[in-house]
Design a protein around this motif. Structure first.
Motif, PDB file in Angstrom:
ATOM      1  N   LEU A  54       1.363 -14.891  -5.178  1.00 50.95           N
ATOM      2  CA  LEU A  54       0.809 -14.109  -4.070  1.00 50.95           C
ATOM      3  C   LEU A  54       1.855 -13.912  -2.975  1.00 50.95           C
ATOM      4  CD1 LEU A  54      -2.790 -15.621  -3.874  1.00 50.95           C
ATOM      5  CD2 LEU A  54      -2.168 -13.286  -4.536  1.00 50.95           C
ATOM      6  N   HIS A  55       2.713 -14.888  -2.790  1.00 54.91           N
ATOM      7  CA  HIS A  55       3.808 -14.729  -1.828  1.00 54.91           C
ATOM      8  C   HIS A  55       4.804 -13.666  -2.296  1.00 54.91           C
ATOM      9  CE1 HIS A  55       2.382 -18.034   0.545  1.00 54.91           C
ATOM     10  NE2 HIS A  55       3.455 -18.010   1.307  1.00 54.91           N
ATOM     11  N   LEU A  56       4.987 -13.572  -3.606  1.00 57.40           N
ATOM     12  CA  LEU A  56       5.856 -12.525  -4.147  1.00 57.40           C
ATOM     13  C   LEU A  56       5.262 -11.151  -3.847  1.00 57.40           C
ATOM     14  CD1 LEU A  56       8.282 -11.605  -5.860  1.00 57.40           C
ATOM     15  CD2 LEU A  56       6.840 -11.920  -7.894  1.00 57.40           C
ATOM     16  N   LEU A  57       3.965 -10.987  -4.116  1.00 61.54           N
ATOM     17  CA  LEU A  57       3.286  -9.733  -3.791  1.00 61.54           C
ATOM     18  C   LEU A  57       3.385  -9.445  -2.300  1.00 61.54           C
ATOM     19  CD1 LEU A  57       1.320  -7.366  -4.331  1.00 61.54           C
ATOM     20  CD2 LEU A  57      -0.561  -9.012  -4.058  1.00 61.54           C
ATOM     21  N   SER A  58       3.121 -10.455  -1.492  1.00 60.76           N
ATOM     22  CA  SER A  58       3.182 -10.310  -0.040  1.00 60.76           C
ATOM     23  C   SER A  58       4.568  -9.869   0.410  1.00 60.76           C
ATOM     24  CB  SER A  58       2.808 -11.643   0.624  1.00 60.76           C
ATOM     25  OG  SER A  58       3.046 -11.603   2.009  1.00 60.76           O
ATOM     26  N   ALA A  59       5.582 -10.492  -0.153  1.00 62.65           N
ATOM     27  CA  ALA A  59       6.961 -10.188   0.240  1.00 62.65           C
ATOM     28  C   ALA A  59       7.322  -8.738  -0.067  1.00 62.65           C
ATOM     29  CB  ALA A  59       7.923 -11.139  -0.464  1.00 62.65           C
ATOM     30  N   ILE A  60       6.940  -8.271  -1.247  1.00 64.12           N
ATOM     31  CA  ILE A  60       7.245  -6.889  -1.634  1.00 64.12           C
ATOM     32  C   ILE A  60       6.562  -5.910  -0.678  1.00 64.12           C
ATOM     33  CG2 ILE A  60       6.898  -5.145  -3.425  1.00 64.12           C
ATOM     34  CD1 ILE A  60       7.168  -7.467  -5.479  1.00 64.12           C
ATOM     35  N   CYS A  61       5.285  -6.190  -0.351  1.00 65.36           N
ATOM     36  CA  CYS A  61       4.554  -5.312   0.569  1.00 65.36           C
ATOM     37  C   CYS A  61       5.133  -5.368   1.978  1.00 65.36           C
ATOM     38  CB  CYS A  61       3.076  -5.689   0.586  1.00 65.36           C
ATOM     39  SG  CYS A  61       2.212  -5.308  -0.952  1.00 65.36           S
ATOM     40  N   PHE A  62       5.593  -6.562   2.384  1.00 62.11           N
ATOM     41  CA  PHE A  62       6.228  -6.674   3.694  1.00 62.11           C
ATOM     42  C   PHE A  62       7.491  -5.821   3.767  1.00 62.11           C
ATOM     43  CE2 PHE A  62       4.064 -10.675   5.280  1.00 62.11           C
ATOM     44  CZ  PHE A  62       3.653 -10.103   6.475  1.00 62.11           C
ATOM     45  N   LEU A  63       8.267  -5.787   2.702  1.00 63.61           N
ATOM     46  CA  LEU A  63       9.481  -4.967   2.708  1.00 63.61           C
ATOM     47  C   LEU A  63       9.138  -3.485   2.826  1.00 63.61           C
ATOM     48  CD1 LEU A  63      11.815  -6.705   0.087  1.00 63.61           C
ATOM     49  CD2 LEU A  63      11.783  -6.931   2.570  1.00 63.61           C
ATOM     50  N   VAL A  64       8.051  -3.073   2.161  1.00 67.02           N
ATOM     51  CA  VAL A  64       7.590  -1.687   2.320  1.00 67.02           C
ATOM     52  C   VAL A  64       7.176  -1.444   3.779  1.00 67.02           C
ATOM     53  CG1 VAL A  64       5.873   0.014   1.617  1.00 67.02           C
ATOM     54  CG2 VAL A  64       6.858  -1.528  -0.088  1.00 67.02           C
ATOM     55  N   SER A  65       6.499  -2.430   4.354  1.00 67.08           N
ATOM     56  CA  SER A  65       6.084  -2.319   5.762  1.00 67.08           C
ATOM     57  C   SER A  65       7.286  -2.214   6.682  1.00 67.08           C
ATOM     58  CB  SER A  65       5.239  -3.530   6.162  1.00 67.08           C
ATOM     59  OG  SER A  65       4.027  -3.563   5.456  1.00 67.08           O
ATOM     60  N   TYR A  66       8.338  -2.976   6.392  1.00 64.83           N
ATOM     61  CA  TYR A  66       9.557  -2.900   7.206  1.00 64.83           C
ATOM     62  C   TYR A  66      10.096  -1.473   7.211  1.00 64.83           C
ATOM     63  CZ  TYR A  66      10.042  -8.000   7.657  1.00 64.83           C
ATOM     64  OH  TYR A  66       9.861  -9.326   7.985  1.00 64.83           O
ATOM     65  N   GLY A  67      10.092  -0.837   6.036  1.00 68.32           N
ATOM     66  CA  GLY A  67      10.561   0.545   5.962  1.00 68.32           C
ATOM     67  C   GLY A  67       9.645   1.494   6.721  1.00 68.32           C
ATOM     68  N   LEU A  68       8.331   1.267   6.618  1.00 70.11           N
ATOM     69  CA  LEU A  68       7.362   2.118   7.305  1.00 70.11           C
ATOM     70  C   LEU A  68       7.437   2.005   8.824  1.00 70.11           C
ATOM     71  CD1 LEU A  68       4.031   1.897   5.236  1.00 70.11           C
ATOM     72  CD2 LEU A  68       5.346   3.957   5.774  1.00 70.11           C
ATOM     73  N   LEU A  69       7.938   0.876   9.309  1.00 69.56           N
ATOM     74  CA  LEU A  69       8.049   0.690  10.759  1.00 69.56           C
ATOM     75  C   LEU A  69       8.826   1.817  11.423  1.00 69.56           C
ATOM     76  CD1 LEU A  69       8.695  -3.122  11.388  1.00 69.56           C
ATOM     77  CD2 LEU A  69       6.829  -1.735  12.320  1.00 69.56           C
ATOM     78  N   PHE A  70       9.797   2.358  10.703  1.00 71.91           N
ATOM     79  CA  PHE A  70      10.639   3.415  11.265  1.00 71.91           C
ATOM     80  C   PHE A  70       9.997   4.797  11.128  1.00 71.91           C
ATOM     81  CE2 PHE A  70      13.433  -0.032   9.934  1.00 71.91           C
ATOM     82  CZ  PHE A  70      14.156  -0.265  11.104  1.00 71.91           C
ATOM     83  N   ILE A  71       8.909   4.878  10.343  1.00 72.36           N
ATOM     84  CA  ILE A  71       8.257   6.158  10.092  1.00 72.36           C
ATOM     85  C   ILE A  71       6.888   6.221  10.771  1.00 72.36           C
ATOM     86  CG2 ILE A  71       7.400   7.717   8.300  1.00 72.36           C
ATOM     87  CD1 ILE A  71       9.392   6.299   6.380  1.00 72.36           C
ATOM     88  N   ASP A  72       6.090   5.184  10.530  1.00 74.23           N
ATOM     89  CA  ASP A  72       4.728   5.128  11.076  1.00 74.23           C
ATOM     90  C   ASP A  72       4.372   3.660  11.333  1.00 74.23           C
ATOM     91  OD1 ASP A  72       1.972   5.187  11.598  1.00 74.23           O
ATOM     92  OD2 ASP A  72       1.682   6.945  10.304  1.00 74.23           O
TER      93      ASP A  72
END
Length: 203
Positions: free
Chosen positions: A28-46
């Motif tokens: 679950l931490h692996l899933l969380s980490a992958i989604c967090f990285l997507v969120s990091y990218g989204l921070l600059f967009i939305d």
């Protein structure tokens, strides 16, 4: 810099060996980490969508691993009780997490009942606007939670401890992928608990 990296390494090591024995939790931490990285990218967009993804997927999967799957009994590997580990935890222990998650759940209800936040913001005109406001509120909660714990650690221990913990939290997605990328494979083999042989070798 050397002291910072040493403090960071100790915090990461303690976090892994004390709180990540369950292979389900690791996965679950692996899933969380992958989604967090997507969120990091989204921070600059939305930023609002980034926060919605981070809280609704990354944080829920991560905390579900801790709350429901991580063993809470006596830790034979580290020779420590659960009470001892909760007392010495650098970051958010179970009690602190319950408070943080309670605020997380309460924020959408508050915005639904008070769309203008008592006159502080422009009320949302539609449901998409409501979701945007929730996302910004959750983003603010994440930043506030991070800074609040850094301040606590600064007062209780040292600025270095707090700063290293903040750096750990921000970089955890990268480190979790490195640590737990094989966890789903171990689960498929039927291994529910990490034997932590590497911990025994380094303790």
């Amino acid at each position: 810099m050397k002291e910072l990296l040493k403090t960071l390494a100790v915090q990461r090591w303690d976090d892994h060996r004390y709180y990540h024995h369950s292979r389900i939790n690791q996965s679950l931490h692996l899933l969380s980490a992958i989604c967090f990285l997507v969120s990091y990218g989204l921070l600059f967009i939305d930023p609002a969508k980034a926060a919605l993804l981070a809280w609704c997927v990354s944080m829920t999967s991560r905390q579900a691993g801790h709350f429901f799957f991580e063993p809470r009994g006596y830790d034979e590997v580290n020779q420590a009780t659960d009470e001892h580990k909760e007392a010495i935890k650098i970051g958010y222990n179970i009690q602190r997490k319950i408070v943080l998650l309670s605020v997380w759940v309460a924020l959408p209800a508050l915005l639904w009942l008070q769309p203008s936040l008592f006159g502080l913001i422009e009320p949302a005109a539609n449901f998409n606007g409501f979701l945007h406001d929730v996302g910004i509120a959750w983003l603010s909660l994440g930043v506030t939670g991070l800074l609040f714990r850094v301040a606590q650690l600064w007062v209780q221990q040292s600025f270095m401890t707090g700063f290293a913990w903040a750096l750990k939290i921000i970089t955890d997605p990268f480190h979790d992928i490195y640590l737990y990328h094989k966890a789903p494979l171990y689960l498929l083999r039927g291994e529910l608990i990490d034997p932590m042989q590497h911990v025994n070798h380094q303790s």
